[in-house]
Each structure stands twice: as C-alpha cells, then as structure tokens.
Scaffold this motif. Sequence first.
Motif, PDB file in Angstrom:
ATOM      1  N   ILE A   1       8.167 -12.655  32.662  1.00 42.17           N
ATOM      2  CA  ILE A   1       9.279 -12.579  33.622  1.00 42.17           C
ATOM      3  C   ILE A   1       8.872 -11.775  34.851  1.00 42.17           C
ATOM      4  CG2 ILE A   1      11.612 -11.684  33.976  1.00 42.17           C
ATOM      5  CD1 ILE A   1      12.160 -12.327  31.025  1.00 42.17           C
ATOM      6  N   ASP A   2       8.161 -10.655  34.642  1.00 39.73           N
ATOM      7  CA  ASP A   2       7.716  -9.835  35.769  1.00 39.73           C
ATOM      8  C   ASP A   2       6.719 -10.593  36.650  1.00 39.73           C
ATOM      9  OD1 ASP A   2       7.429  -7.169  37.136  1.00 39.73           O
ATOM     10  OD2 ASP A   2       5.366  -7.429  36.448  1.00 39.73           O
ATOM     11  N   LEU A   3       5.828 -11.347  36.025  1.00 38.38           N
ATOM     12  CA  LEU A   3       4.867 -12.140  36.799  1.00 38.38           C
ATOM     13  C   LEU A   3       5.567 -13.240  37.583  1.00 38.38           C
ATOM     14  CD1 LEU A   3       2.005 -12.402  34.153  1.00 38.38           C
ATOM     15  CD2 LEU A   3       1.873 -11.225  36.348  1.00 38.38           C
ATOM     16  N   LEU A   4       6.600 -13.841  36.981  1.00 36.79           N
ATOM     17  CA  LEU A   4       7.379 -14.851  37.709  1.00 36.79           C
ATOM     18  C   LEU A   4       8.013 -14.250  38.960  1.00 36.79           C
ATOM     19  CD1 LEU A   4       9.277 -16.958  35.003  1.00 36.79           C
ATOM     20  CD2 LEU A   4       7.531 -17.767  36.601  1.00 36.79           C
ATOM     21  N   ARG A   5       8.506 -13.021  38.834  1.00 40.15           N
ATOM     22  CA  ARG A   5       9.113 -12.353  39.982  1.00 40.15           C
ATOM     23  C   ARG A   5       8.087 -12.141  41.092  1.00 40.15           C
ATOM     24  NH1 ARG A   5       8.786  -7.495  41.724  1.00 40.15           N
ATOM     25  NH2 ARG A   5       7.665  -6.800  39.856  1.00 40.15           N
ATOM     26  N   ARG A   6       6.879 -11.745  40.713  1.00 34.94           N
ATOM     27  CA  ARG A   6       5.840 -11.500  41.712  1.00 34.94           C
ATOM     28  C   ARG A   6       5.356 -12.794  42.347  1.00 34.94           C
ATOM     29  NH1 ARG A   6       1.350  -8.089  38.814  1.00 34.94           N
ATOM     30  NH2 ARG A   6       0.428  -8.248  40.905  1.00 34.94           N
ATOM     31  N   VAL A   7       5.268 -13.864  41.562  1.00 36.98           N
ATOM     32  CA  VAL A   7       4.805 -15.152  42.098  1.00 36.98           C
ATOM     33  C   VAL A   7       5.835 -15.763  43.035  1.00 36.98           C
ATOM     34  CG1 VAL A   7       4.309 -17.533  41.404  1.00 36.98           C
ATOM     35  CG2 VAL A   7       3.205 -15.658  40.212  1.00 36.98           C
ATOM     36  N   SER A   8       7.112 -15.444  42.822  1.00 36.67           N
ATOM     37  CA  SER A   8       8.166 -16.050  43.640  1.00 36.67           C
ATOM     38  C   SER A   8       8.026 -15.701  45.120  1.00 36.67           C
ATOM     39  CB  SER A   8       9.541 -15.605  43.135  1.00 36.67           C
ATOM     40  OG  SER A   8       9.697 -14.196  43.282  1.00 36.67           O
ATOM     41  N   THR A   9       7.330 -14.606  45.438  1.00 34.48           N
ATOM     42  CA  THR A   9       7.130 -14.212  46.837  1.00 34.48           C
ATOM     43  C   THR A   9       5.864 -14.812  47.443  1.00 34.48           C
ATOM     44  OG1 THR A   9       5.946 -12.200  46.181  1.00 34.48           O
ATOM     45  CG2 THR A   9       8.341 -12.038  46.401  1.00 34.48           C
ATOM     46  N   ARG A  10       5.141 -15.590  46.636  1.00 31.88           N
ATOM     47  CA  ARG A  10       3.892 -16.190  47.104  1.00 31.88           C
ATOM     48  C   ARG A  10       3.928 -17.701  46.864  1.00 31.88           C
ATOM     49  NH1 ARG A  10      -0.020 -12.175  47.906  1.00 31.88           N
ATOM     50  NH2 ARG A  10       0.719 -10.117  47.266  1.00 31.88           N
ATOM     51  N   PRO A  11       4.392 -18.454  47.855  1.00 35.78           N
ATOM     52  CA  PRO A  11       4.577 -19.902  47.658  1.00 35.78           C
ATOM     53  C   PRO A  11       3.292 -20.666  47.399  1.00 35.78           C
ATOM     54  CG  PRO A  11       4.861 -19.292  49.979  1.00 35.78           C
ATOM     55  CD  PRO A  11       4.782 -18.024  49.209  1.00 35.78           C
ATOM     56  N   ASN A  12       2.139 -20.111  47.773  1.00 35.02           N
ATOM     57  CA  ASN A  12       0.872 -20.828  47.594  1.00 35.02           C
ATOM     58  C   ASN A  12       0.245 -20.609  46.213  1.00 35.02           C
ATOM     59  OD1 ASN A  12       0.985 -21.778  50.249  1.00 35.02           O
ATOM     60  ND2 ASN A  12      -0.010 -19.932  51.045  1.00 35.02           N
ATOM     61  N   VAL A  13       0.860 -19.768  45.393  1.00 35.47           N
ATOM     62  CA  VAL A  13       0.325 -19.479  44.067  1.00 35.47           C
ATOM     63  C   VAL A  13       1.013 -20.373  43.042  1.00 35.47           C
ATOM     64  CG1 VAL A  13       0.047 -17.719  42.273  1.00 35.47           C
ATOM     65  CG2 VAL A  13      -0.170 -17.095  44.694  1.00 35.47           C
ATOM     66  N   PRO A  14       0.259 -21.144  42.246  1.00 35.76           N
ATOM     67  CA  PRO A  14       0.883 -22.039  41.263  1.00 35.76           C
ATOM     68  C   PRO A  14       1.570 -21.258  40.146  1.00 35.76           C
ATOM     69  CG  PRO A  14      -1.497 -21.984  40.956  1.00 35.76           C
ATOM     70  CD  PRO A  14      -1.211 -21.227  42.220  1.00 35.76           C
ATOM     71  N   THR A  15       2.683 -21.786  39.668  1.00 34.82           N
ATOM     72  CA  THR A  15       3.429 -21.127  38.600  1.00 34.82           C
ATOM     73  C   THR A  15       2.641 -21.111  37.297  1.00 34.82           C
ATOM     74  OG1 THR A  15       5.447 -21.971  39.645  1.00 34.82           O
ATOM     75  CG2 THR A  15       5.664 -21.087  37.425  1.00 34.82           C
ATOM     76  N   SER A  16       1.744 -22.084  37.129  1.00 34.12           N
ATOM     77  CA  SER A  16       0.940 -22.121  35.905  1.00 34.12           C
ATOM     78  C   SER A  16       0.070 -20.869  35.754  1.00 34.12           C
ATOM     79  CB  SER A  16       0.050 -23.365  35.891  1.00 34.12           C
ATOM     80  OG  SER A  16      -0.825 -23.367  37.011  1.00 34.12           O
ATOM     81  N   LEU A  17      -0.204 -20.190  36.883  1.00 39.18           N
ATOM     82  CA  LEU A  17      -0.998 -18.977  36.834  1.00 39.18           C
ATOM     83  C   LEU A  17      -0.287 -17.889  36.031  1.00 39.18           C
ATOM     84  CD1 LEU A  17      -3.618 -17.614  38.040  1.00 39.18           C
ATOM     85  CD2 LEU A  17      -2.108 -16.672  39.780  1.00 39.18           C
ATOM     86  N   VAL A  18       1.052 -17.913  36.089  1.00 42.86           N
ATOM     87  CA  VAL A  18       1.843 -16.919  35.362  1.00 42.86           C
ATOM     88  C   VAL A  18       1.584 -17.028  33.867  1.00 42.86           C
ATOM     89  CG1 VAL A  18       4.188 -16.209  34.776  1.00 42.86           C
ATOM     90  CG2 VAL A  18       3.615 -16.814  37.134  1.00 42.86           C
ATOM     91  N   SER A  19       1.624 -18.251  33.358  1.00 44.31           N
ATOM     92  CA  SER A  19       1.394 -18.463  31.926  1.00 44.31           C
ATOM     93  C   SER A  19      -0.006 -18.021  31.526  1.00 44.31           C
ATOM     94  CB  SER A  19       1.597 -19.940  31.576  1.00 44.31           C
ATOM     95  OG  SER A  19       2.897 -20.362  31.909  1.00 44.31           O
ATOM     96  N   GLU A  20      -0.992 -18.298  32.375  1.00 43.99           N
ATOM     97  CA  GLU A  20      -2.372 -17.925  32.052  1.00 43.99           C
ATOM     98  C   GLU A  20      -2.538 -16.417  31.994  1.00 43.99           C
ATOM     99  OE1 GLU A  20      -6.962 -18.668  33.616  1.00 43.99           O
ATOM    100  OE2 GLU A  20      -5.270 -19.587  34.661  1.00 43.99           O
TER     101      GLU A  20
END
Length: 371
Positions: free
Chosen positions: A36-55
């Motif tokens: 959840i915390d990684l999702l929050r951080r990725v939400s501010t970076r549109p060029n970063v794929p969401t799949s990176l969060v799971s990895e």
Amino acid sequence: MKLAFTLSLYIARQFTYATLSVIAFLTGLITMFDFIDLLRRVSTRPNVPTSLVSEIAFLHIPFACLEILPFGVLLGGIICFWRLARSSELVVARAAGISAWQFLAGPVTCAVLIGTVATTCISPLSSVMYRRAEMLDRQYLRDNNGKSLNLSGGTLWLRQGDNGLVDHGVDIIHARHVRLTGNVLHIGGITIFRLGPDDGLLTRIEADSGYLGKDRWVLESARQLRPDELPVDMGHLTLHADLTLAGVEESFASPDTLSVWALPGFIRQLNRSGFSTIRHRLHFQTLLTLPVLSGTMALVAAGFSMRPARRGGVIRMISFGVAAGFALFALSKIAAQFGETGTLPPLLAAWAPTGAGLCLAVTLLLHLEDG
C-alpha cells in the motif's frame, strides 16, 4: 524418559506449526502495508509501471520475515502453550511426573533451529532480494540526482553528475585503492569516465592518486585520454564533487544488503579503508543472536501461558506475555540505537536484550515449576 521424549516431540510439532503460521501471517500483513505504501509513492510518478510495486513488495518478503521472526516465535509459542493448557494436556503431563524443563526441550530446540535457519539461509536470500529492491527503489522512486556509490572488492565505484563539459553530463569514478586518513578520503589508481547525457564517452582521465576535498576531487599526476588522440598530461587537476565525506560513508552498502556470510569480509574491508564499521558489526551480531533470541522467546511464551485454566487469570498472563515481548523488542531497538551511536559496543548492544529476556524467561519458569 521415553514418555518425556514422546511428549516433547508432540509439543514441538504443535509449537512449530503455530509459530510458522504466525510468522507467515505477520509477514503477509507487513507485505500488504508495504504494498500500500509503495502504491502511494508510485501514484506521484506516472511513468513508473504499477507492476513495479508488486516486484518490490515481493522482494521485501524475506527481510520482513527476519524482522518479525522473534515476535512470531513469541506469539506462536503463546498460542501453542495456551491451547495445551486449556485442554489440560500440560496438567496431565505434570501429573505423570514430567517437568516443564523436559517437555519444553523440544519446542525450545525447534525455536533455536528456526532462528538458525533464518540466520544461515534466509539472511543470504534476504540480502540479495533486498539489494535488488533497493536498486529498483533508487532507480524509479527516489530523487537521487543520479548519484550512487559502491565499495566492492576494496575498490570504489562512484557515479555523479557533471556539467563541466556538457549539460547533464555524468562522471563514473573508479579508484582501486581507498583509504580514510583523519577526515580526508584518499584514493589511488583512479580512472574517470566523463560521459554525455546519452552515456557517450567524451573523455577519460587517469590519475595515480587524489583525495576528496570540499566539493571537489583533487587529482595528482592526471592524464587525459580522448578517442583517437594521444594521452595528454594534465598534472594537478580538480573536478566538481557531488558528495561530501559524510555522504560517501552513508552511501556504502547498507548492512541489510549483506548476508551473515558476507559481513565479516566487508567489515574487514571497511576497517582497512579506515571507515566506521559500527552499523555492520551491530547487524552481524544481531543476526548471530537470532537463534538464541528465538529460543528465549519460546521460553518467555511458556512462562506466561502455561498457567492452568482452572486457576484463572490466564488472559491476564497472556497479555503480560505479549507486553513482555513488546518490551523486549523495544529494548532491543533502543540498545541498537545506542550501538549505532557508539555509546554501547555492538556486541553488548546486540546481546544484552537477548540476555535480559533469557533471565526473565528462566525466572518465570523456575517460579512456575519450582514455586
């Protein structure tokens, strides 16, 4: 003797199942919050794929497992011994003349083995996966302005920004010898690759020696080499430096990215270079304490949860057990902070909380068993 061994083996199976279940549950809970915390951080970076969060979250799993292992052993032990006490199995064992020390041998041995496996097997896996996670985090989720540093095999690798030749250029600095004297970082056998924004090689600089000054690298006997040109002697040369000495020290490999097998060699390497090894020595000793700490937590769980249900106050005793676990965890963190600041020796900072918990557990069991 055979009866005691059979009973101890039975309790050990119950204890191991409960402990591994609790560790798996707590690891999954921590991983979910990390995700959840990684999702929050990725939400501010549109060029970063969401799949990176799971990895990244997946790569953090062994690290989380190591972090909660002692508390998982405590909770698993409390659940196991409370169930045995509620079903009067422990009462029957004592009526048969079997002491708590006899039937606790199996669970404590299993706890020590769990800690040993964590130190020797999970720690190397955790270090590899955590290092990969840190690399992805630094590459995609942090604002580090292209700066990175690594000390490997006694040599220094540094990447920093350089606008001296072209805008948004990059320097890759390699030094084969690193030594810290006082507050000055000396390097030798230096090669610097000055690259453009497209990572194309602009020029290469070699120097016999140099040091890190205030916001600059000072090189002696420097030579410049360009493609298809003869080397040019430049003598004394200065280059802009992005990092300070404190930044260099902080940028060395985190102890969490090194396994228990790699830490002794890395500590010796840092000692030869003159850098502080407090954090790494503390982490090494903390990993060594895991087997003993796991066994201690099993004894603490037994001391707080083996009270017969008919005597009442079971819930209160279990609550005290959980509180004691939290207190021991907090004490270990406080001792670690004292160790990192150099107030306590790393050996004492790592082992003192474990020793305190062991004394508490033995005292409780002596009171419970021998009055």
